[in-house]
Design an enzyme around this catalytic site. Structure first.
Site, mmCIF file in Angstrom:
data_model
loop_
_atom_site.group_PDB
_atom_site.id
_atom_site.type_symbol
_atom_site.label_atom_id
_atom_site.label_comp_id
_atom_site.label_asym_id
_atom_site.label_seq_id
_atom_site.Cartn_x
_atom_site.Cartn_y
_atom_site.Cartn_z
ATOM 1 N N LYS A 1 17.042 -18.256 41.012
ATOM 2 C CA LYS A 1 16.901 -19.142 42.166
ATOM 3 C C LYS A 1 15.428 -19.363 42.476
ATOM 4 O O LYS A 1 14.594 -18.509 42.154
ATOM 5 C CB LYS A 1 17.542 -18.479 43.400
ATOM 6 C CG LYS A 1 19.046 -18.473 43.415
ATOM 7 C CD LYS A 1 19.551 -17.799 44.691
ATOM 8 C CE LYS A 1 21.062 -17.712 44.708
ATOM 9 N NZ LYS A 1 21.745 -19.003 44.831
ATOM 10 N N ARG B 1 32.294 -16.442 41.618
ATOM 11 C CA ARG B 1 33.619 -16.700 41.035
ATOM 12 C C ARG B 1 33.900 -15.779 39.852
ATOM 13 O O ARG B 1 35.048 -15.548 39.503
ATOM 14 C CB ARG B 1 33.713 -18.186 40.649
ATOM 15 C CG ARG B 1 32.667 -18.631 39.672
ATOM 16 C CD ARG B 1 32.477 -20.144 39.654
ATOM 17 N NE ARG B 1 31.598 -20.605 40.735
ATOM 18 C CZ ARG B 1 31.289 -21.872 40.964
ATOM 19 N NH1 ARG B 1 31.789 -22.818 40.205
ATOM 20 N NH2 ARG B 1 30.485 -22.206 41.964
HETATM 21 N N1 BES Z 1 25.542 -17.156 46.734
HETATM 22 C C1 BES Z 1 25.408 -18.477 46.273
HETATM 23 C C2 BES Z 1 25.928 -19.513 47.251
HETATM 24 C C3 BES Z 1 25.135 -19.735 48.496
HETATM 25 C C4 BES Z 1 24.096 -20.638 48.529
HETATM 26 C C5 BES Z 1 25.486 -19.087 49.653
HETATM 27 C C6 BES Z 1 23.417 -20.857 49.693
HETATM 28 C C7 BES Z 1 24.798 -19.322 50.820
HETATM 29 C C8 BES Z 1 23.768 -20.202 50.852
HETATM 30 C C9 BES Z 1 26.192 -18.684 44.980
HETATM 31 O O1 BES Z 1 26.294 -17.576 44.168
HETATM 32 C C10 BES Z 1 25.491 -19.757 44.210
HETATM 33 O O2 BES Z 1 24.354 -19.574 43.899
HETATM 34 N N2 BES Z 1 26.179 -20.850 43.947
HETATM 35 C C11 BES Z 1 25.621 -21.954 43.273
HETATM 36 C C12 BES Z 1 26.673 -22.513 42.343
HETATM 37 C C13 BES Z 1 26.167 -23.571 41.405
HETATM 38 C C14 BES Z 1 25.219 -22.966 40.394
HETATM 39 C C15 BES Z 1 27.346 -24.214 40.720
HETATM 40 C C16 BES Z 1 25.217 -23.005 44.307
HETATM 41 O O3 BES Z 1 25.940 -23.186 45.278
HETATM 42 O O4 BES Z 1 24.151 -23.596 44.158
HETATM 43 ZN ZN ZN Z 2 24.629 -17.341 42.869
#
Ligand code: BES
Ligand code: ZN
Ligand code: ZN
Length: 511
Positions: free
Chosen positions: A288, A362
């Site tokens: 990230k 997931r």
């Molecule tokens: N933990 C994150 C989701 C998240 C993002 C929660 C912002 C709270 C605030 C999750 O694991 C994630 O990173 N999801 C990605 C999925 C994508 C790569 C398909 C996302 O939402 O960007």
């Molecule tokens: Zn994530």
């Protein structure tokens, strides 16, 4: 915070702060009514004080209005605080929760150390004694949370003495004292469990590892009748949770699978809860951006909500059976980490292309959901900070709920009305599933299409749940932390403990 209920007349309370309430009378038919305030049961002198305030234009008993009269000589109390209840027909549980929160905050700002609350006056809002006490005390209690255990103590010592630690409610009827007291006790128990979950969320990743998460719930469950098992990596391997283990591979922290069980309902099928326990989500190899990454310590809030829910069910001694599963791990880019393009297997035998290691929630929930399905529960509810897309769709007001089971949704809707928590049903269709098919494997962990990222994530999870079992997925990514600007009794910054109150209601309806 403790609540006590006693028989007594509020205007005779010996206390530092006396909090009482007034409704607006509609005064229909009497145009010349002297006052819009409903002061029929007030002693003459206090009545005049309020009527004077109304004449001055400083108080009209509208909702959210309050007035403080200081140094009330000739009375057993020192300061009198009067809150407006507005018109009684416009009151519901949630407005009492918000009122409880306003009362708490006013007392805190004024550094109150002792308070008596006029329960009979609060009942003028129009709800019955249980509902009034439960909602008001919930709002009051939930507002009293703070997370400062990691700050050095010092000059705060003095302030500590000034903290409010209990509230006394008085009523002139024995019946109200009894039912109000019991409901307030329940509100406090639920509040404690919400605080438990908030604290786990607020603790930073280095202090809230999967191991510590297992230890904290083991400690908290002692004496409640809640059974806790914390599986180590070998036990997770034995259960073939290979998708979960693939996410954990990049971290030096051992993953844990937390299993909880509560039996209060005889032979009934249990309600099952599953929660995402990602104690820190760096994104893994698909790392990230740095900005805001620290917030990913909250990625275990779904898991914490499930732990808090089970604690609450046990403390309330509900006549239900409930089981819960929390896969807990970090998502880190260590040398053994899963890589984009890797194909892994889930516990149920499905193959998955990992096209983005940041879509890891997931990949841990799938194994927990298939394990939960195997226990043949009455229903499965999962909570996860799963997608950034739900924050785009719903902001930090509503939790997104995905389910194809309409009858189950009706129960969830009823639970939400009771808890006052806000959630919105979102679409989940075969189209979303189409986008989750893999090129080289059964599934991909990210969508091949554009948009609807929360629904496609839900469609992925659905592949691991027995279709016969009513299942609902709660995406709490927008509501798990920093919601206090909108929800009065939640911290402005920090974990909210969202959905525990709703899940307890679901357990009552389904268990
Ligand atoms: N933990 C994150 C989701 C998240 C993002 C929660 C912002 C709270 C605030 C999750 O694991 C994630 O990173 N999801 C990605 C999925 C994508 C790569 C398909 C996302 O939402 O960007
Ligand atoms: Zn994530
Ligand atoms: Zn995550």
């Amino acid at each position: 915070m403790k609540f006590e209920f006693k028989k007594g007349a509020w205007e005779e309370a010996k206390t530092q702060y006396l909090v009482t309430f007034v409704t607006q009378s509609d005064n229909k038919g009497s145009k010349k009514a002297e006052s819009k305030l409903n002061l029929s049961k007030w002693p003459a002198e206090l009545k005049n004080t309020l009527i004077q305030a109304e004449k001055d234009g400083t108080f009209h008993a509208g909702k959210k209005e309050s007035i403080v009269f200081r140094q009330m000589t000739g009375h057993p109390f020192s300061h009198l605080v009067v809150f407006g209840l507005g018109e009684k027909k416009k009151t519901d549980g949630e407005s009492l929760r918000v009122l409880g929160s306003h009362v708490y905050h006013l007392l805190k700002v004024n550094k109150a150390t002792s308070v008596t609350i006029a329960f009979d006056q609060l009942l003028l809002a129009g709800l019955d004694a249980d509902e009034t006490a439960q909602a008001f005390c919930e709002g009051f209690y939930l507002s009293s949370y703070s997370f400062d255990e990691l700050k050095s103590k010092g000059k705060e010592k003095d302030d500590e003495k000034k903290e409010l630690t209990s509230a006394l409610f008085v009523s002139t009827t024995e019946k109200n004292v009894k039912s109000g007291g019991k409901a307030a006790q329940d509100a406090m128990l639920i509040g404690e469990c919400v605080f438990f979950a908030r604290r786990l969320g607020d603790l930073p990743g280095n202090m809230m590892t999967p191991t510590i998460m297992g230890e904290e719930i083991t400690k908290a469950a002692k004496g409640t009748g809640l059974k806790v098992k914390v599986w180590n990596k070998d036990q997770i391997k034995k259960e073939k949770m290979t998708s979960f283990l693939a996410v954990a591979a990049g971290s030096s922290q051992e993953p844990k699978f937390i299993e909880l069980e509560y039996n209060g309902g005889g032979k009934k099928k249990p309600v099952a809860f599953v929660g995402k326990g990602l104690t820190f989500d760096s994104g893994g190899i698909s790392i990230k951006p740095g900005h805001g990454m620290e917030e990913m310590k909250y990625d275990m809030c779904g898991g914490a909500a499930v732990l808090g829910t089970m604690l609450a069910i046990a403390k309330l001694k509900l006549k239900v059976n409930a089981i819960a599963f929390v896969p807990a791990t970090e998502n880190m880019p260590g040398p053994a980490a899963v890589k984009p393009g890797d194909i892994i297997y889930a516990r149920n035998g499905k193959s998955i292309e990992v096209n983005n290691t940041d879509a890891e929630g997931r990949l841990i929930l799938n194994d927990a959901l298939s394990y939960a399905s195997d226990q043949k529960p009455a229903c499965i509810v999962d909570a996860a900070t799963l997608t950034g897309a739900i924050v785009m769709a719903l902001g930090n007001i509503h939790t997104g709920v995905f389910t194809r089971h309409d009858d189950f949704w009706k129960k969830i809707d009823a639970a939400l009305k009771q808890s006052g928590e806000m959630a919105w049903r979102m679409p989940l269709t075969d189209f979303h599933f189409e986008d989750m098919k893999g090129t080289y494997a059964d599934l991909s962990n990210i969508s091949s299409g554009k948009g609807a990222g929360s629904a496609t994530a839900a469609a992925f999870l659905e592949q691991f749940v027995d279709k016969e079992i009513p299942w609902a997925h709660f995406d709490i990514a927008g509501t798990a932390w920093s919601t206090g600007g909108r929800v009065h009794y939640n911290p402005k910054k920090g974990a909210s403990g969202v959905m525990i109150r709703t899940f307890v209601e679901i357990a009552k309806l389904m268990g």
